[in-house]
Design a protein around this motif. Structure first.
Motif, PDB file in Angstrom:
ATOM      1  N   GLU A  46      -5.220   9.253  -5.195  1.00 52.22           N
ATOM      2  CA  GLU A  46      -4.934   8.297  -4.121  1.00 52.22           C
ATOM      3  C   GLU A  46      -5.209   6.872  -4.575  1.00 52.22           C
ATOM      4  O   GLU A  46      -4.427   5.950  -4.289  1.00 52.22           O
ATOM      5  N   THR A  47      -6.303   6.669  -5.305  1.00 52.45           N
ATOM      6  CA  THR A  47      -6.639   5.342  -5.812  1.00 52.45           C
ATOM      7  C   THR A  47      -5.585   4.861  -6.796  1.00 52.45           C
ATOM      8  O   THR A  47      -5.161   3.695  -6.750  1.00 52.45           O
ATOM      9  N   ILE A  48      -5.135   5.729  -7.677  1.00 55.95           N
ATOM     10  CA  ILE A  48      -4.098   5.370  -8.646  1.00 55.95           C
ATOM     11  C   ILE A  48      -2.814   4.983  -7.928  1.00 55.95           C
ATOM     12  O   ILE A  48      -2.175   3.986  -8.280  1.00 55.95           O
ATOM     13  N   ALA A  49      -2.436   5.753  -6.919  1.00 56.16           N
ATOM     14  CA  ALA A  49      -1.217   5.441  -6.173  1.00 56.16           C
ATOM     15  C   ALA A  49      -1.346   4.081  -5.495  1.00 56.16           C
ATOM     16  O   ALA A  49      -0.400   3.276  -5.504  1.00 56.16           O
ATOM     17  N   GLU A  50      -2.505   3.808  -4.922  1.00 59.80           N
ATOM     18  CA  GLU A  50      -2.723   2.519  -4.260  1.00 59.80           C
ATOM     19  C   GLU A  50      -2.687   1.379  -5.270  1.00 59.80           C
ATOM     20  O   GLU A  50      -2.071   0.334  -5.021  1.00 59.80           O
ATOM     21  N   LEU A  51      -3.313   1.566  -6.424  1.00 67.27           N
ATOM     22  CA  LEU A  51      -3.305   0.529  -7.453  1.00 67.27           C
ATOM     23  C   LEU A  51      -1.897   0.289  -7.991  1.00 67.27           C
ATOM     24  O   LEU A  51      -1.512  -0.860  -8.243  1.00 67.27           O
ATOM     25  N   ARG A  52      -1.134   1.367  -8.171  1.00 64.70           N
ATOM     26  CA  ARG A  52       0.253   1.202  -8.626  1.00 64.70           C
ATOM     27  C   ARG A  52       1.065   0.413  -7.606  1.00 64.70           C
ATOM     28  O   ARG A  52       1.862  -0.447  -7.952  1.00 64.70           O
ATOM     29  N   SER A  53       0.856   0.733  -6.347  1.00 64.32           N
ATOM     30  CA  SER A  53       1.572   0.030  -5.288  1.00 64.32           C
ATOM     31  C   SER A  53       1.203  -1.450  -5.298  1.00 64.32           C
ATOM     32  O   SER A  53       2.069  -2.320  -5.198  1.00 64.32           O
ATOM     33  N   ASN A  54      -0.089  -1.720  -5.421  1.00 67.07           N
ATOM     34  CA  ASN A  54      -0.534  -3.115  -5.471  1.00 67.07           C
ATOM     35  C   ASN A  54       0.010  -3.826  -6.695  1.00 67.07           C
ATOM     36  O   ASN A  54       0.379  -5.001  -6.622  1.00 67.07           O
ATOM     37  N   LEU A  55       0.077  -3.122  -7.815  1.00 72.85           N
ATOM     38  CA  LEU A  55       0.619  -3.717  -9.037  1.00 72.85           C
ATOM     39  C   LEU A  55       2.092  -4.038  -8.867  1.00 72.85           C
ATOM     40  O   LEU A  55       2.553  -5.114  -9.264  1.00 72.85           O
ATOM     41  N   GLU A  56       2.845  -3.117  -8.251  1.00 67.97           N
ATOM     42  CA  GLU A  56       4.269  -3.374  -8.016  1.00 67.97           C
ATOM     43  C   GLU A  56       4.446  -4.575  -7.095  1.00 67.97           C
ATOM     44  O   GLU A  56       5.314  -5.408  -7.322  1.00 67.97           O
ATOM     45  N   LYS A  57       3.625  -4.677  -6.065  1.00 65.89           N
ATOM     46  CA  LYS A  57       3.697  -5.831  -5.162  1.00 65.89           C
ATOM     47  C   LYS A  57       3.370  -7.103  -5.915  1.00 65.89           C
ATOM     48  O   LYS A  57       4.023  -8.131  -5.728  1.00 65.89           O
ATOM     49  N   LYS A  58       2.351  -7.053  -6.772  1.00 67.67           N
ATOM     50  CA  LYS A  58       1.958  -8.221  -7.559  1.00 67.67           C
ATOM     51  C   LYS A  58       3.088  -8.623  -8.497  1.00 67.67           C
ATOM     52  O   LYS A  58       3.397  -9.805  -8.630  1.00 67.67           O
ATOM     53  N   GLU A  59       3.716  -7.645  -9.143  1.00 67.60           N
ATOM     54  CA  GLU A  59       4.832  -7.956 -10.037  1.00 67.60           C
ATOM     55  C   GLU A  59       5.974  -8.586  -9.249  1.00 67.60           C
ATOM     56  O   GLU A  59       6.615  -9.529  -9.723  1.00 67.60           O
TER      57      GLU A  59
END
Length: 73
Positions: A46-59
């Motif tokens: 769940e943490t990885i999925a959230e971090l990936r989502s945040n990274l995509e938003k940041k990108e």
């Protein structure tokens, strides 16, 4: 000769004996550890999925800023 009550009766055990207390404890401890590790794995996923989502938003934010700068700066 011992046979499994709900088994197919194809195999039979000649050395069937009850497990010792330490074996039962070891199995219960292993089961509990597996359950705990499974929960940790789920939390990490769940943490990885959230971090990936945040990274995509940041990108996406970085790309928007870059495009804005291309047009207006």
């Amino acid at each position: 000769m011992w046979q499994e009550p709900n088994g197919c009766n194809f195999f039979s055990w000649y050395d069937k004996e009850d497990g010792t207390l330490w074996q039962k404890r070891a199995l219960l401890e292993a089961r509990d550890e597996i359950r705990e590790q499974s929960l940790v794995i789920e939390q990490l996923k769940e943490t990885i999925a959230e971090l990936r989502s945040n990274l995509e938003k940041k990108e996406n934010e970085d790309e928007i800023v870059r495009k804005f700068e291309e047009f207006f700066v």
